[in-house]
Design a protein around this motif. Structure first.
Motif, short mmCIF file in Angstrom:
data_model
loop_
_atom_site.label_atom_id
_atom_site.label_comp_id
_atom_site.label_asym_id
_atom_site.label_seq_id
_atom_site.Cartn_x
_atom_site.Cartn_y
_atom_site.Cartn_z
N UNK A 54 12.36 2.26 8.06
CA UNK A 54 11.37 2.14 6.99
C UNK A 54 10.23 3.14 7.21
N UNK A 55 9.74 3.20 8.46
CA UNK A 55 8.66 4.14 8.78
C UNK A 55 9.13 5.56 8.49
N UNK A 56 10.38 5.84 8.81
CA UNK A 56 10.92 7.17 8.56
C UNK A 56 10.97 7.46 7.07
N UNK A 57 11.37 6.45 6.29
CA UNK A 57 11.44 6.63 4.84
C UNK A 57 10.09 7.04 4.25
N UNK A 58 9.04 6.32 4.65
CA UNK A 58 7.73 6.63 4.08
C UNK A 58 7.21 7.98 4.57
N UNK A 59 7.52 8.30 5.82
CA UNK A 59 7.07 9.59 6.34
C UNK A 59 7.82 10.74 5.65
N UNK A 60 9.09 10.53 5.36
CA UNK A 60 9.84 11.54 4.61
C UNK A 60 9.16 11.81 3.28
N UNK A 61 8.70 10.72 2.65
CA UNK A 61 8.01 10.83 1.37
C UNK A 61 6.75 11.66 1.52
N UNK A 62 5.94 11.36 2.55
CA UNK A 62 4.68 12.08 2.75
C UNK A 62 4.94 13.55 3.05
N UNK A 63 5.94 13.82 3.89
CA UNK A 63 6.24 15.22 4.24
C UNK A 63 6.64 15.98 2.97
N UNK A 64 7.48 15.33 2.18
CA UNK A 64 7.94 15.94 0.93
C UNK A 64 6.76 16.22 0.00
N UNK A 65 5.80 15.29 -0.06
CA UNK A 65 4.73 15.38 -1.05
C UNK A 65 3.45 16.02 -0.52
N UNK A 88 0.78 -1.23 0.00
CA UNK A 88 0.00 0.00 0.00
C UNK A 88 0.81 1.27 0.00
N UNK A 89 2.11 1.19 -0.19
CA UNK A 89 2.93 2.39 -0.29
C UNK A 89 2.86 3.25 0.96
N UNK A 90 2.93 4.58 0.79
CA UNK A 90 2.97 5.48 1.94
C UNK A 90 1.65 5.49 2.72
N UNK A 93 -1.45 8.82 5.98
CA UNK A 93 -0.01 9.05 6.11
C UNK A 93 0.61 8.42 7.36
N UNK A 94 -0.08 8.40 8.52
CA UNK A 94 0.55 7.80 9.70
C UNK A 94 0.59 6.27 9.67
N UNK A 95 -0.08 5.64 8.70
CA UNK A 95 -0.16 4.18 8.69
C UNK A 95 1.19 3.45 8.78
N UNK A 96 2.19 3.86 8.01
CA UNK A 96 3.47 3.14 8.12
C UNK A 96 4.03 3.15 9.54
#
Lengths: 602, 122
Positions: free
Chosen positions: A446-457, A401-403, A511-514
């Protein structure tokens, strides 16, 4: 009409194109001409076969021999040995699955390999089989027959009824029943209505929509025309990522060919049904994949979501009733119309019918695209089809499910995958990205990686997403740097809960799911970071150090010479030491030590 | 596109061209194309098969190649396998013989006995 005795199918998907399949095709043309075979052997550029890790992929018919990782230099051998003399080039055959010992065995290697045998291809039915730039080949495989059947034999209401009965659910994220969505739009008062396709595939690691667009663009066009007929629309838009140049080009070619054949335009199949289709290039933001933001972007505005209701089926594009489905959802529609709802409901689980395409990546042997019936277990996907984890490492978790999704731990490997089971596990189907992680992965990282993505986007329209995810990321960064404080985990949980409850669109809400799902299954790992200041997987650099074992060290000095920051010192007959303040944790010393005297201390 | 019939026509026509890629239960013609076969003239034989089948629009017949069967002195060798798996081995083939085999054996099911390996050794 020219008949050929052999067809050579070369994958022209993005994966194989980037590993030189275009040059391979050019080389085949040269070699065939040299051997005077150009009138006997036909080269066909197809879409993705799915086994991207083994690309570029070539399949030679009538034998069905599948060659993998073909280089331009191999073309001469394939031409002279296989095409001219009929001897299959065994060293290039698909190696995973089984060893083809002779030509007879090899002849069925494509269908017989574990990777393909266990799959069921509905949405990807034509990918890797037809030439996507030839409308005739799509028609040969029953293309546009469903549209013809719908227009000449079925009423719009019948089409919707079939879709409803089939139980098809949206393949792009939430899993909303497609037939119901169409029904809402059909019931709106007559007038201008729109049919849209979401091809703005933005999840990291997901590429199933790209493969359908590249390998079978006509199935999308046909399905959108069927949808337009069902809801009473005459105009469609495909919103496709600008970062998919091959997909955009093939879709453009397909639309032009469909127009030439009168399958788009006015009075299709001699009826009074008209339908036109246009491409809109994505604006390059992740949020544009959210349905309301996507439509705002199609209208030419900045892609930002708006509150729902009103739902697009009531007030969508230019405030008119609009349906929006993703590519894979549409790709299922023509088959359902042709084979019937009962056939479709016979595949899958009680509440999730049909098949699902997964883009499998990460720590797995057969990186690529697989399509399996709903209800297939994660174990089958990872081990049987995916070929397991490289280097015999242990499976730790799979991210789906991605981010917007979450992680599934090893204890749930045998859960049948469908929409509802994934939600129960705290993840979601999403568009179908499946990232496999082995024992060396740090779940906090991993959780940080996906959150970085969400923050960026994050588009920044609503504060919970704009500020909330940023605050969560700050806490996570603190934890991974070994500066975690007591209460940080609770802070993450409260923030996550509030963002989920108050964000404007689906992206913010999920967004908080990861973080939540990793907290659920790997809380001990978070605790190790916060309390013991240790990263059990040895990923978070600030929490580990490289140490020289004084007993094993032979004082050769190789490590000191290799160290890029001169952090290692020592002299003859005295064990060397690493200055932890200078060390940047690059790991070169451990790699170069001939006596294996340097190790990671986590 | 004005009618379903028009669509069906394109479908049929294209399917013939690409039927090769579907699993095929029809007859198979296997031409020995090792060095011995090629030296003895297997290529024109195979080309003759392909052309003749093309002329007759027989898309359910596949023409493939194989290596050396071991009786190099009788090359070019061609094997015809019918739908039931019965194998007929033709030897010392020529393009002219190929045309006759298509007409008699493949179309009408009558084995051209005088070209077979059994005849050659008599």
């Amino acid at each position: 009409m020219q008949l050929y005795r052999s067809h050579v199918l070369v994958c022209g998907g993005t994966g194989c194109t980037s590993s030189n399949s275009e040059k391979i095709i050019a080389e085949f043309d040269v070699q065939l001409a040299r051997n005077n075979l150009q009138n006997e052997v036909k080269i066909v550029k197809t879409g993705c076969f799915g086994l991207c890790a083994e690309g570029p992929i070539i399949v030679v018919y009538p034998e069905g021999a599948m060659y993998t990782m073909v280089k331009v230099e191999d073309v001469k051998e394939i031409t002279e040995e296989h095409l001219l003399k009929g001897r299959i080039v065994k060293r290039l055959l698909l190696s995973s699955g089984h060893d083809a010992k002779d030509a007879d065995e090899a002849s069925s290697s494509l269908e017989n390999s574990e990777f393909f045998k266990r799959q069921m291809r509905v949405a990807l039915r034509n990918c890797g089989i037809i030439n996507p730039e030839q409308i005739d080949e799509y028609i040969a495989y029953d293309g546009y027959k469903a549209l013809g059947k719908a227009l000449t034999e079925l009423k719009p209401a019948d089409v919707i009824e079939i879709l409803k009965k089939s139980g098809l659910r949206g393949r792009g994220g939430g899993g909303f029943p497609t037939g119901l969505k169409w029904d809402f739009a059909a019931k709106q008062p007559e007038g201008k209505k729109y049919v849209c396709c979401n091809a703005d595939e933005g999840d990291p690691g997901a590429f199933m929509d790209r493969s359908v667009l590249e390998g079978d663009p006509h199935s999308l066009i046909e399905a959108m025309a069927i949808a337009a007929y069902a809801i009473g629309s005459d105009q469609g838009y495909v919103y496709v990522r600008a970062e998919y140049p091959i997909a955009v080009k093939r879709l453009q070619i397909a639309i032009e060919q469909a127009k030439e054949y009168g399958l788009l335009g006015k009075n299709i199949f001699g009826t009074d049904f008209n339908f036109d289709l246009e491409i809109r290039l994505g604006a390059g933001a992740f949020v544009c994949g959210e349905e309301t933001a996507l439509m705002t972007s199609v209208e030419g505005h900045r892609g930002e979501p708006r509150p729902r209701p009103p739902f697009p089926a009531v007030k969508g594009l230019w405030d008119k009733p609009t349906i929006l489905n993703n590519v894979e959802t549409y790709a299922n529609v023509p088959v359902i119309i042709l084979k019937g709802a009962e056939w479709f409901t016979s595949i899958g689980t009680e509440k999730s019918k049909g098949t699902k395409v997964f883009a499998v990546g990460g720590n797995i042997n057969n990186t690529g695209l697989v399509e399996v019936p709903m209800g297939t277990t994660l174990r089958e996907v990872v081990y049987d089809i995916g070929g397991g984890i490289p280097k015999g490492k242990k499976f730790k978790a799979a991210q789906t499910g991605g981010p917007s999704g979450g992680c599934i731990p090893a204890s749930h490997l045998d859960t049948p995958i469908d929409y509802d089971s994934l939600i129960q596990l705290g993840s979601m189907m999403g568009s179908g990205g499946l990232i496999v992680m082995d024992e060396d992965s740090c779940m906090v990282d991993i959780a940080k990686f996906f959150l970085e993505f969400t923050v960026e986007e994050s588009c920044g329209k609503c504060p919970p997403c704009r500020i909330g995810t940023k605050r969560m990321l700050e806490v996570l960064e603190r934890i991974t740097e070994g500066k975690g404080e007591e209460g940080d985990i609770e802070k993450l949980e409260i923030l996550a809960k509030n963002i989920k409850a108050s964000a404007l669109c689906g992206l913010g809400q999920t967004a908080p799911n990861p973080v939540l799902s990793t907290l659920r299954y790997f809380k001990d790992e978070y605790m190790a970071h916060v309390v013991d200041k240790k990263c059990p997987a040895g990923v978070c650099k600030s929490m580990m150090k490289y140490v020289i074992d004084a007993d094993a060290c032979k004082s050769c000095g190789i490590c000191a010479k290799q160290c890029p920051v001169s952090a290692i010192s020592g002299e003859k007959k005295v064990p060397y030491v690493i200055d932890q303040d200078k060390c940047i944790k690059c790991g070169v010393c451990m790699e170069k030590c001939p006596f294996k005297a340097i190790f990671k201390n986590v | 596109m004005k009618s379903l019939a028009e669509l069906e026509e394109i479908r049929k026509k294209t399917l013939e061209q690409i039927s090769l890629r579907k699993s095929n239960d029809g007859m198979r013609v296997i031409v020995g194309m090792a060095t011995c076969g090629i030296a003895a003239g297997a290529r024109p034989v195979m080309t003759a098969f392909v052309e003749e089948l093309n002329k007759r629009n027989m898309t359910d017949v596949t023409v493939t190649m194989t290596g050396c069967i071991g009786v190099c002195r009788l090359e070019p060798i061609v094997e015809v396998i019918d739908k039931d798996g019965n194998k007929t081995t033709y030897v010392k083939m020529t393009p002219e013989k190929a045309v006759r085999i298509v007409a008699e054996h493949i179309v009408n099911g009558r084995v051209c006995a005088d070209y077979t390996i059994g005849e050659a050794d008599k």
